[in-house]
Design a protein around this motif. Structure first.
Motif, PDB file in Angstrom:
ATOM      1  N   VAL A  78       1.449  -2.425  10.957  1.00  0.00           N
ATOM      2  CA  VAL A  78       0.546  -3.562  11.150  1.00  0.00           C
ATOM      3  C   VAL A  78       0.709  -4.511   9.968  1.00  0.00           C
ATOM      4  CG1 VAL A  78      -1.843  -4.310  11.444  1.00  0.00           C
ATOM      5  CG2 VAL A  78      -1.104  -2.115  12.401  1.00  0.00           C
ATOM      6  N   ARG A  79       0.820  -5.786  10.256  1.00  0.00           N
ATOM      7  CA  ARG A  79       0.918  -6.784   9.188  1.00  0.00           C
ATOM      8  C   ARG A  79      -0.490  -7.088   8.680  1.00  0.00           C
ATOM      9  NH1 ARG A  79       5.006 -10.505   7.817  1.00  0.00           N
ATOM     10  NH2 ARG A  79       4.398 -11.424   5.812  1.00  0.00           N
ATOM     11  N   VAL A  80      -0.704  -6.913   7.389  1.00  0.00           N
ATOM     12  CA  VAL A  80      -1.972  -7.240   6.747  1.00  0.00           C
ATOM     13  C   VAL A  80      -1.661  -8.123   5.550  1.00  0.00           C
ATOM     14  CG1 VAL A  80      -4.080  -6.374   5.683  1.00  0.00           C
ATOM     15  CG2 VAL A  80      -2.949  -5.012   7.456  1.00  0.00           C
ATOM     16  N   GLY A  81      -1.993  -9.398   5.662  1.00  0.00           N
ATOM     17  CA  GLY A  81      -1.638 -10.331   4.600  1.00  0.00           C
ATOM     18  C   GLY A  81      -0.137 -10.366   4.407  1.00  0.00           C
ATOM     19  N   ASP A  82       0.311 -10.221   3.168  1.00  0.00           N
ATOM     20  CA  ASP A  82       1.742 -10.222   2.866  1.00  0.00           C
ATOM     21  C   ASP A  82       2.293  -8.802   2.746  1.00  0.00           C
ATOM     22  OD1 ASP A  82       1.909 -12.984   2.857  1.00  0.00           O
ATOM     23  OD2 ASP A  82       1.364 -13.128   0.732  1.00  0.00           O
ATOM     24  N   THR A  83       1.684  -7.861   3.461  1.00  0.00           N
ATOM     25  CA  THR A  83       2.174  -6.486   3.474  1.00  0.00           C
ATOM     26  C   THR A  83       2.260  -5.985   4.913  1.00  0.00           C
ATOM     27  OG1 THR A  83       0.002  -5.409   3.404  1.00  0.00           O
ATOM     28  CG2 THR A  83       0.990  -6.031   1.291  1.00  0.00           C
ATOM     29  N   THR A  84       3.022  -4.928   5.092  1.00  0.00           N
ATOM     30  CA  THR A  84       3.017  -4.179   6.344  1.00  0.00           C
ATOM     31  C   THR A  84       2.520  -2.780   6.024  1.00  0.00           C
ATOM     32  OG1 THR A  84       4.868  -5.422   7.266  1.00  0.00           O
ATOM     33  CG2 THR A  84       4.391  -3.279   8.254  1.00  0.00           C
ATOM     34  N   VAL A  85       1.511  -2.313   6.744  1.00  0.00           N
ATOM     35  CA  VAL A  85       0.950  -0.990   6.494  1.00  0.00           C
ATOM     36  C   VAL A  85       1.182  -0.098   7.714  1.00  0.00           C
ATOM     37  CG1 VAL A  85      -0.796  -1.903   4.924  1.00  0.00           C
ATOM     38  CG2 VAL A  85      -1.363  -1.589   7.338  1.00  0.00           C
ATOM     39  N   SER A  86       1.318   1.187   7.460  1.00  0.00           N
ATOM     40  CA  SER A  86       1.458   2.160   8.546  1.00  0.00           C
ATOM     41  C   SER A  86       0.768   3.450   8.136  1.00  0.00           C
ATOM     42  CB  SER A  86       2.935   2.414   8.875  1.00  0.00           C
ATOM     43  OG  SER A  86       3.659   2.808   7.725  1.00  0.00           O
ATOM     44  N   PHE A  87       0.273   4.169   9.132  1.00  0.00           N
ATOM     45  CA  PHE A  87      -0.491   5.393   8.906  1.00  0.00           C
ATOM     46  C   PHE A  87       0.325   6.585   9.404  1.00  0.00           C
ATOM     47  CE2 PHE A  87      -3.515   2.187   8.274  1.00  0.00           C
ATOM     48  CZ  PHE A  87      -4.730   2.686   7.842  1.00  0.00           C
ATOM     49  N   HIS A  88       0.371   7.675   8.600  1.00  0.00           N
ATOM     50  CA  HIS A  88       1.189   8.837   8.909  1.00  0.00           C
ATOM     51  C   HIS A  88       0.368  10.111   8.679  1.00  0.00           C
ATOM     52  CE1 HIS A  88       4.766   6.147   8.729  1.00  0.00           C
ATOM     53  NE2 HIS A  88       4.031   5.531   7.815  1.00  0.00           N
ATOM     54  N   PRO A  89       0.534  11.147   9.517  1.00  0.00           N
ATOM     55  CA  PRO A  89      -0.293  12.352   9.416  1.00  0.00           C
ATOM     56  C   PRO A  89      -0.265  12.985   8.024  1.00  0.00           C
ATOM     57  CG  PRO A  89       0.952  12.378  11.463  1.00  0.00           C
ATOM     58  CD  PRO A  89       1.475  11.219  10.665  1.00  0.00           C
ATOM     59  N   ALA A  90      -1.460  13.400   7.577  1.00  0.00           N
ATOM     60  CA  ALA A  90      -1.595  13.998   6.250  1.00  0.00           C
ATOM     61  C   ALA A  90      -1.838  15.500   6.298  1.00  0.00           C
ATOM     62  CB  ALA A  90      -2.736  13.315   5.478  1.00  0.00           C
TER      63      ALA A  90
END
Length: 330
Positions: A78-90
């Motif tokens: 997902v693009r958030v501001g000037d970053t791309t974030v992603s969620f991965h199992p912990a």
């Protein structure tokens, strides 16, 4: 862009200026990305919250549907501001995730939150995420912490139940994650009869079942006579009048901290079960070695011990000295 321009600690928590968001902030902020639903990481009152679907559901159960002004399910990069974030199992609890932050220019940073590399029957397994900088917890970040196989601990529980068939076994377990894992492990170990649960666990256990996790027959531990030898309750219940309904119980507690016998004695625990949802020393050092990041940032826990190990291994590392994180508050 330097790493500390992408993510750095503040009094509110880890802040990402190019994305204008916080990760697991300890006070209300405009935009929060949440790794998992434990109360020391997921708090109510933020303007906007992004998390996995399960974490958002858990926050709604614990805090009410209006826990944030707006919510967004983390689904793919997902693009958030000037970053791309992603969620991965912990691998920590149901819905728990590591958050990868990739700026337009600069190193990729993975914030692991709380994580565990052992298989957990109630959540998705830990997923190693390649990164330049790895932000790791150090809850059990000392060489003394080497947690046994959880099924071996379940064998100890079953042996105690066989030895004392007329004594109810009251096991303390945090309401979110540990209680459900303990029940699932008990089923894997062959405990087939009803397991009684304290009322504080009911809704969260129901949610795990709704998510397809088989916990077997659960009955409420509310009657004067509970027809189950195994009873699971949050630690806070053991300081309440509720516990007085059980005659001559075996008191147990499931936690990685039960490896510290002094803690078990302080709690009056007769049956300490060393079952943890966090990485122990072999896991955290193996995770870092496998990822081979160019730098490690260390958060809450035994930061100095892991910092020293990184130094000996030639891995640049620094402590973040974040405050406000502890075992799941009751």
């Amino acid at each position: 862009m330097r790493a500390d321009q992408i993510l750095h600690p503040t009094e509110a928590g880890l802040y990402c200026p190019p994305g204008d968001f916080f990760i697991d902030p300890v006070r209300p902020v405009a935009r929060a990305l949440i790794t998992h639903g434990h109360g020391d990481h997921a708090r109510a009152g933020h303007g906007a919250v992004m998390a996995t679907r399960q974490t958002l559901d858990i926050m709604a159960i614990r805090y009410g549907e209006d826990f944030a002004a707006e919510t967004q399910v983390a689904d793919g990069p997902v693009r958030v501001g000037d970053t791309t974030v992603s969620f991965h199992p912990a691998g920590h609890i149901l819905g728990s995730a590591q958050i990868a932050v990739q700026p337009v220019k600069g190193p990729r940073i993975v914030v692991s939150g709380d994580y565990c590399c052992r298989p957990n029957p109630v959540c998705a397994p830990y997923e190693p995420v390649p990164c330049d900088i790895f932000v790791t917890e150090a809850t059990f970040g000392l060489p003394v912490f080497r947690h046994p196989d959880p099924m071996a601990e379940m064998s100890r529980l079953i042996a105690s139940m066989d030895e004392f068939p007329d004594r109810p076994h009251l096991i303390g377990a945090y309401a979110l994650g540990k209680a459900q894992r303990l029940i699932a492990l008990a089923r894997q170990a062959g405990i087939e009869g009803p397991i009684a649960i304290h009322g504080a666990l009911q809704r969260l256990c129901d949610y795990h079942v709704e998510q397809g996790i088989d916990l077997g027959e659960l009955i409420p531990a509310t009657a004067d006579r509970v027809p189950a030898q195994l009873v699971i309750a949050p630690p806070s219940a053991f300081a309440s009048p509720w516990v007085q309904r059980f005659a001559d119980p075996v008191i147990g507690f499931a936690s990685g901290w039960m490896q510290v016998r002094a803690r078990a004695r302080q709690r009056g625990v007769e049956l300490p079960l060393v079952i943890s949802d966090h990485v122990d020393w072999p896991q955290v050092t193996a995770a870092i070695s496998h990822l081979a990041p160019s730098e490690v940032w260390i958060t809450h826990g035994a930061e100095d011990g892991l910092l020293r190990w990184c130094e000996l291994e030639g891995i640049p590392a620094r402590p973040l000295r974040l405050v406000g994180y502890e075992d799941e508050p009751e």
